[in-house]
Design a protein around this motif. Structure first.
Motif, mmCIF file in Angstrom:
data_model
loop_
_atom_site.group_PDB
_atom_site.id
_atom_site.type_symbol
_atom_site.label_atom_id
_atom_site.label_comp_id
_atom_site.label_asym_id
_atom_site.label_seq_id
_atom_site.Cartn_x
_atom_site.Cartn_y
_atom_site.Cartn_z
ATOM 1 N N ASN A 87 -16.847 12.169 10.713
ATOM 2 C CA ASN A 87 -17.331 12.453 12.065
ATOM 3 C C ASN A 87 -18.792 12.067 12.262
ATOM 4 O OD1 ASN A 87 -14.810 13.494 12.869
ATOM 5 N ND2 ASN A 87 -15.314 15.501 12.033
ATOM 6 N N ASN A 133 -10.006 13.502 2.058
ATOM 7 C CA ASN A 133 -9.159 13.574 3.253
ATOM 8 C C ASN A 133 -7.739 13.065 3.005
ATOM 9 O OD1 ASN A 133 -11.228 14.547 4.971
ATOM 10 N ND2 ASN A 133 -12.060 12.489 5.136
ATOM 11 N N THR A 138 -6.231 7.051 6.153
ATOM 12 C CA THR A 138 -7.290 7.855 6.756
ATOM 13 C C THR A 138 -8.478 6.940 7.018
ATOM 14 O OG1 THR A 138 -8.143 8.541 4.593
ATOM 15 C CG2 THR A 138 -6.544 10.011 5.650
ATOM 16 N N GLU A 196 -12.344 6.498 9.724
ATOM 17 C CA GLU A 196 -13.299 7.098 10.660
ATOM 18 C C GLU A 196 -13.548 6.171 11.832
ATOM 19 O OE1 GLU A 196 -14.629 10.160 11.001
ATOM 20 O OE2 GLU A 196 -13.340 10.765 9.336
ATOM 21 N N LEU A 211 -4.868 8.192 10.542
ATOM 22 C CA LEU A 211 -5.439 9.502 10.872
ATOM 23 C C LEU A 211 -6.943 9.482 10.657
ATOM 24 C CD1 LEU A 211 -2.948 11.843 8.956
ATOM 25 C CD2 LEU A 211 -3.007 11.429 11.426
ATOM 26 N N ARG A 212 -7.676 10.027 11.599
ATOM 27 C CA ARG A 212 -9.110 10.190 11.395
ATOM 28 C C ARG A 212 -9.322 11.189 10.262
ATOM 29 N NH1 ARG A 212 -13.305 8.253 14.170
ATOM 30 N NH2 ARG A 212 -12.740 7.049 15.982
ATOM 31 N N GLY A 245 -11.847 12.976 9.443
ATOM 32 C CA GLY A 245 -12.477 14.225 9.862
ATOM 33 C C GLY A 245 -11.541 15.175 10.579
ATOM 34 N N SER A 246 -10.371 14.686 11.005
ATOM 35 C CA SER A 246 -9.396 15.510 11.732
ATOM 36 C C SER A 246 -8.128 15.757 10.935
ATOM 37 C CB SER A 246 -9.010 14.818 13.045
ATOM 38 O OG SER A 246 -10.135 14.526 13.817
ATOM 39 N N SER A 288 -7.231 17.712 8.616
ATOM 40 C CA SER A 288 -6.798 19.100 8.385
ATOM 41 C C SER A 288 -6.032 19.658 9.586
ATOM 42 C CB SER A 288 -7.994 19.996 8.052
ATOM 43 O OG SER A 288 -8.888 20.033 9.154
ATOM 44 N N ARG A 289 -6.154 19.005 10.744
ATOM 45 C CA ARG A 289 -5.446 19.441 11.953
ATOM 46 C C ARG A 289 -4.311 18.473 12.323
ATOM 47 N NH1 ARG A 289 -10.761 19.526 12.849
ATOM 48 N NH2 ARG A 289 -10.746 17.843 14.379
ATOM 49 N N ALA A 290 -3.890 17.645 11.394
ATOM 50 C CA ALA A 290 -2.926 16.580 11.703
ATOM 51 C C ALA A 290 -1.506 16.885 11.240
ATOM 52 C CB ALA A 290 -3.399 15.272 11.080
ATOM 53 N N GLN A 301 1.248 15.654 13.628
ATOM 54 C CA GLN A 301 1.369 14.188 13.615
ATOM 55 C C GLN A 301 2.108 13.720 12.364
ATOM 56 O OE1 GLN A 301 -2.965 13.342 14.458
ATOM 57 N NE2 GLN A 301 -2.012 11.392 15.027
#
Length: 166
Positions: free
Chosen positions: A17, A27, A122, A124, A150-151, A153-154, A156-158, A161
């Motif tokens: 990020n 990640n 993964t 950025e 997948l980003r 930085g994100s 952990s919330r994926a 997806q």
């Protein structure tokens, strides 16, 4: 037939990020863990014998040098065989527009004919880059499915997806 998650991940200093952050778990390893939870697939960590520097800036210089030399760094270990695996979830960060060269080493080690490869990258901001076409070139007999970018930085919330992609 069984499933395998083969992943390359790097902890320590990472670009996340827009900032350099120290990660206890990389990640891509977080994403691989989510896939494992959803599929109960076996895990294999792709690790070069000589690891990249813990320093982000040194690591990216080393990774770029590997790519310029088209290096195939030796891995710490390899699966004995991939014969029991029909589906391979191949997870990696985007290094200079494609996969880390250690992932090239892994793919070239085995005959992937008849296998399904599901790439997850993964990043950025650079997405899958040329990684999917590189996988297709390295594994001409494999079915390479649509990749998921997948980003980092994100990641952990994926989980949703990843669940849809799996």
């Amino acid at each position: 037939m069984e499933k395998l998650i083969a992943y390359f991940s790097r902890k320590d200093e990472n670009y996340v990020n827009g900032m350099i952050k120290n990660l206890d778990v990389g990640n891509t390893e977080v994403a691989a863990g989510m896939i494992q939870k959803l599929t109960d697939a076996a895990l294999f960590k792709i690790e070069p014998q000589r690891p990249y520097s813990k320093s982000y800036n040194e690591c990216i210089a080393q990774a770029q040098d590997d790519q310029k030399r088209d290096a195939r760094p030796e891995l710490k270990n390899y699966p004995e065989s991939l014969n029991d695996y029909q589906t391979i979830y191949l997870c990696y960060p985007n290094y200079w527009g494609t996969m880390p060269m250690a992932v090239f080493t892994f793919l070239e080690r085995f005959d992937m004919t008849g296998k399904t490869i599901k790439p997850l990258c993964t990043h950025e901001g650079s997405g899958l880059g040329s990684s999917v076409s590189d996988i297709k070139r390295l594994c001409p007999g494999a079915k390479v499915e649509e990749g998921l970018a997948l980003r980092g930085g994100s990641v952990s919330r994926a989980e949703e997806q990843i669940k849809e992609w799996v």
